[in-house]
Design an enzyme around this catalytic site. Structure first.
Site, PDB file in Angstrom:
ATOM      1  N   CYS A  15      41.633 -47.553   3.791  1.00  0.00           N
ATOM      2  CA  CYS A  15      41.148 -46.787   2.647  1.00  0.00           C
ATOM      3  C   CYS A  15      42.129 -46.860   1.488  1.00  0.00           C
ATOM      4  O   CYS A  15      41.721 -46.830   0.319  1.00  0.00           O
ATOM      5  CB  CYS A  15      40.891 -45.341   3.050  1.00  0.00           C
ATOM      6  SG  CYS A  15      42.305 -44.534   3.832  1.00  0.00           S
ATOM      7  N   HIS A  21      43.575 -39.685   4.302  1.00  0.00           N
ATOM      8  CA  HIS A  21      42.530 -40.565   3.774  1.00  0.00           C
ATOM      9  C   HIS A  21      42.690 -40.676   2.257  1.00  0.00           C
ATOM     10  O   HIS A  21      43.049 -39.708   1.585  1.00  0.00           O
ATOM     11  CB  HIS A  21      41.150 -40.007   4.123  1.00  0.00           C
ATOM     12  CG  HIS A  21      40.020 -40.816   3.560  1.00  0.00           C
ATOM     13  ND1 HIS A  21      39.733 -42.089   4.002  1.00  0.00           N
ATOM     14  CD2 HIS A  21      39.119 -40.545   2.576  1.00  0.00           C
ATOM     15  CE1 HIS A  21      38.689 -42.564   3.326  1.00  0.00           C
ATOM     16  NE2 HIS A  21      38.317 -41.646   2.459  1.00  0.00           N
TER      17      HIS A  21
END
Length: 952
Positions: free
Chosen positions: A49, A300
């Protein structure tokens, strides 16, 4: 460890339904097209990510992607030639070009970065390991610069992102200035103890550091230690300013890392004049924010990005009503709670979650920051009842004030010149959604907060032809490649849609049926096979009718298509498809639908009633046999029967709750009384359903309960107990019965042998224990709840089976646990275990045919004993076998350990754990998987040492 060896393969004959009536037929699903935003996301390889967020930021930096696209194949080479020894191919920029072209031009929801990461030289595990995006930004730029050496693009990273800082030290006595220039591609600014980006820049480039007292500076001109002032200024500003926020710090007191989650603001536009030496361009505007959600050891990344060239389709975020957040004051809990609630889409917050949302908002809990002054949070809410109110039965808190109408905030922003401005999007791996500019303020603080900021000079203007034009400056060969890929994707989607929308229809022709007893029955003893038709449910009913006409060339007259269903009584018709202009999907036609093809009026001259209200019911009509040889049935009453009075004759079968399979006894009205049903003096003893009684014989030699054969007899509800004993071949005079309660204890003896099963309250499916002579005393529910040091006689009651003789004795200590006792009882009672063995085929994800093996666990029930038994059976070394037990309730395999644990300083071997006890509880029928290991020399050496140690 086991890999895929012990994964169960999907059973044949099962199909997955993706939606009602839609059958997935095993066709490879093409990637979905782009969503409403018309922008393409990037697939996450497991932990990439951070890479995806940076790549999207670079893609939406038009000057970066155009500089990359300007490099032709004559400079970079061709990817098709990368395996040729003589060819010089610059793989990283070529793969980056291809990825950017796919993101701009290919109609798919998300693109893969696998080819790009392969060009980085990543192995298979790198895609699942998350790294820091700030570090990646520097490494990627360094790799690109190195790859573009001796090309026209060798300096484009330097041209777009390079800036300089000048550090100056001024002598306070002679005025001598000593300067040192420092290059940067991104500015790293402090977050700890700072409230805003402007404050951090002020501390870096305006505040002076004094060298005085014990910390003097040696002046080269004065040639001695003097008082001096140190400062820094931005000398050269790049077109694009990248700011890295130092969110992660180290606590030297606790000796651990932590993340700064406090409020840290940054502007949408900033003027750097106070921090620079004289320069022409100072003004920057924000166009990308990379956000980190999580802690210092993982999390994330996603990015908020402004669409400079307006390539996407911005829509007001769904179900989100933007409100003007009141000015947040850190020490005012009222304004903070109002801000938290007003930002929720439902305009309310669960009371249980309010504390966590407060923590995310200000980086501190209510107890630490406000409890001492304001008391508990619940008391604070009650004291401000004019602002807050409890809703949803007191589980949520909401604001009493009326919120602004969403219509006031759904309009997209406008540019200063009055035209439509560029919009913001949230690019979160494969997902791209529209956001408002005000959403950026939510990333000032909390566990989910801004981590990298990207600014561009306001003087950078885009040409008009670049607006809404994703092909702008993209090389021709990449445009052509993307067009070809779009054609293939479209063909795949059409093929997949056609396959997934094809339904199988079963046609029932009227000529093959006749109306009998209110239901359609096939003509002839052996019904003819009904024709099947595969049809696209997106087509209309008229198209289906035409297709059936073409199949039935001899059909004459009108054709009606009626949805049918096979019932126990026969085929029944429901709704007729009358509108030829609607699709089959809209008409409710799904896979495996039965359609009756007829003229819509009659079948062979008989009128057919259609609809759910006319569903036929299959009933069994019974009349008692009253011949001369008829004998009265034995004892009992007509239990289970219900008499319908004459008034019920006018009610429907549905109102009478009659279902398929029910039996009706037809009698004369005068032949029954209030107690039983009689016909000419004979009692009618009939049952609508069989009555089953499980009879367990304990006189046979003891075997494992799983292997004991049950004696299941079908009994009449009116039969007596003696008749039941005779039915299983026993003389009732020497046998005793007890009902077996599966939960509590063995019941009282059933002494009255002339009583009927109904009088003894024996229900359908009851389990009875039959034993010769007298049964042992009642057995408590937990046989060994309290025990001491003595010998216990064991009666076999596991799984509801009882033996009349003890099957063994157990010596147990008062220090032993109940689990120890259960294990020892298990070992004494069940000496042999029947196991199903599945051995994996080496190098393949398949098994040899399963076989049953009996394992003698009477002397040793340890894992080594089982492994030795299986090794002897297959002619293998025990140390080369890897075992696991299948857990069907969890759909997993539980590994059985290889080695016996060693304990104590004397290196005495610990008694091996029994597989008959926790955690495996092996019993008959359990499945054991075997994987044969290929032993290395080192493994062989360890195995030999282990054997020698055990021998010594």
């Amino acid at each position: 460890m086991f890999g895929n060896l012990f994964e169960e393969e999907e059973e044949e004959g099962f199909s997955s339904l993706s939606s009602k009536g839609r059958v997935v037929k095993g066709v490879d699903e093409p990637p979905p097209p782009r969503g409403k935003s018309n922008l393409c996301g990037i697939k996450n390889q497991g932990g990439t990510c951070y890479l995806n967020s940076l790549l999207q930021t670079l893609l939406f930096t038009p000057e970066f992607r155009e500089a990359l696209f300007s490099l032709g194949q004559e400079e970079l080479g061709r990817l098709e030639d990368k395996d040729k020894p003589e060819a010089k191919v610059r793989v990283i920029p070529l793969e980056l070009q291809r990825l950017f072209a796919r993101l701009l031009l290919v109609d798919q929801q998300s693109a893969s970065t696998a080819d790009l990461t392969d060009s980085f030289g990543w192995n298979s595990s790198e895609g699942t390991n998350q790294h820091d995006v700030q570090e990646l930004n520097r490494i990627l730029f360094s790799a690109l610069e190195h790859s573009l050496v001796d090309t026209s693009g060798s300096a484009f990273i330097h041209r777009l992102y390079h800036g300089t800082i000048v550090n100056s030290i001024v002598c306070k006595e002679c005025g001598n200035v000593s300067q040192r220039q420092e290059d940067f591609l991104d500015l790293t600014v402090c977050v700890c103890g700072v409230l805003s980006l402007e404050e951090a820049l002020w501390n870096m480039f305006v505040e002076e550091e004094l060298f005085e007292g014990n910390n003097l500076y040696r002046c080269a001109q004065c040639d001695r230690l003097v008082t001096a002032a140190k400062s820094a200024k931005l000398r050269k500003l790049p077109p694009f300013m990248t700011v890295s926020l130092l969110r992660f710090s180290f606590d030297f007191a606790k000796f651990e890392r932590y993340k700064e989650t406090g409020r840290y603001t940054f502007p949408l536009s900033i003027n750097l004049r106070p921090f620079c030496e004289p320069d022409s361009d100072y003004s920057y505007e924000l166009f990308s924010v990379i956000i980190h959600k999580g802690g210092c050891y993982g999390g994330h990344y996603h990015a908020y990005i402004r669409d400079i060239d307006e390539l996407g389709q911005w829509e007001p975020p769904e179900n989100v009503q933007e409100v003007h957040e009141p000015k947040l004051q850190e020490d005012d809990p009222l304004s903070i709670l109002m801000a938290i609630i007003s930002q929720e889409s439902s305009k309310s917050v669960l009371l249980d979650q309010l504390g966590q949302k407060l923590m995310d908002k200000i980086g501190s809990s209510w107890s630490k920051k406000f409890r001492k002054q304001y008391g508990p949070i619940g008391k604070f809410l009650q004291s401000h009842s004019d602002v807050f109110m409890l809703v949803s039965n007191g589980t949520r808190v909401a604001l009493k004030a009326n919120l602004p109408s969403p219509d006031q905030h759904n309009e997209p922003p406008t540019a200063p010149d009055g035209g439509q401005g560029s919009h913001w999007f949230d690019l979160n791996d494969s997902t791209v959604t529209s956001i408002r500019e005000s959403d950026i303020e939510k990333q000032f603080q909390g566990k989910e907060s801004a981590y990298m900021l990207f600014y561009r000079k306001t003087q950078l203007h885009r040409p008009a032809e670049a607006r809404n034009n994703p092909q702008y400056k993209v090389p021709t060969h990449l445009v052509q490649r993307a067009q070809e890929e779009n054609v293939k994707l479209q063909e795949m989607r059409e093929k997949c849609e056609a396959t997934n929308n094809t339904v199988e229809l079963c046609l029932h022709l009227a000529s093959s049926y006749r109306l009998e007893n209110g239901a359609l029955q096939p003509v002839g003893k052996e019904p003819s096979e009904n024709p099947a038709l595969s049809f696209d449910r997106r087509k209309t009913v008229g198209d289906l009718r035409l297709a059936i006409y073409q199949m039935q060339e001899l059909w004459e007259g009108d054709m009606a298509l009626t949805v049918a269903k096979s019932l126990p009584a026969g085929l029944h018709l429901y709704n007729t498809l009358t509108d030829d202009n609607i699709s089959l999907n809209s008409a409710g036609i799904y896979n495996n639908t039965d359609l009756f093809v007829w003229n819509g009026r009659d079948v062979c001259g008989a009128t057919v009633l259609t609809g759910a209200e006319w569903e036929p019911v299959l009933l069994t009509v019974v009349r008692p046999f009253l011949g001369e040889d008829a004998e009265p049935a034995a004892g009992g009453g007509a239990s289970g029967w219900r008499v319908f009075p004459p008034d019920d004759m006018q009610r429907t079968l549905k109102e009478l709750s009659l279902r398929d399979g029910d039996a009706l006894l037809v009698l004369e009205p005068q032949s029954f009384d209030s107690r039983s049903v009689r016909c000419d003096g004979h009692e009618a003893v009939l049952c609508t359903r069989p009555f089953f009684v499980n009879v367990l014989l304990t006189c046979v030699q003891h075997v494992h309960p799983e292997r004991r054969r049950r004696h299941v007899k079908t009994m009449f509800f009116s039969q007596c107990l003696k008749a039941m004993l005779e039915a299983v071949g026993l003389d009732g005079s020497c046998w005793h019965l007890r009902k077996l309660d599966w939960c509590e204890e063995v019941g009282e003896p059933l002494m009255d042998e002339d009583a009927s099963l109904a009088e003894l309250r024996i229900s359908n499916g009851e389990t009875l224990v039959v034993t010769e002579g007298h049964l042992p005393p009642k057995v408590p529910r937990l046989l060994f709840e309290s025990f001491f040091q003595y010998k216990l006689c064991l009666y076999l009651i596991t799984f509801g089976y009882l033996a009349d003789d003890p099957v063994g004795q157990v010596e147990i200590s008062d220090e032993a646990t109940l689990e120890d006792l259960k294990t020892q009882v298990h070992s004494n009672v069940w000496s042999e275990v029947l196991l199903n063995i599945k051995m994996g085929v080496p190098g393949e994800k398949s098994y040899y045919p399963a076989e049953e093996i009996v394992w003698d666990a009477s002397h040793d029930s340890s894992p080594r004993s089982l492994r030795s038994c299986l090794a002897a059976h297959y002619g293998l070394s025990p140390d080369s076998l890897l075992l696991a037990k299948h857990q069907p309730d969890k759909y997993t395999w539980e590994e059985i350990s290889n080695w016996t644990q060693q304990v104590s300083k004397k290196k005495k071997k610990k008694k091996a754990e029994s597989l008959l006890g926790a955690p495996f509880h092996l019993k008959d029928g359990d499945m054991i998987g075997i994987k044969v290991l290929i032993m290395s020399l080192f493994d062989l050496y360890i195995a030999v040492l282990s054997q020698l140690e055990l021998a010594l």
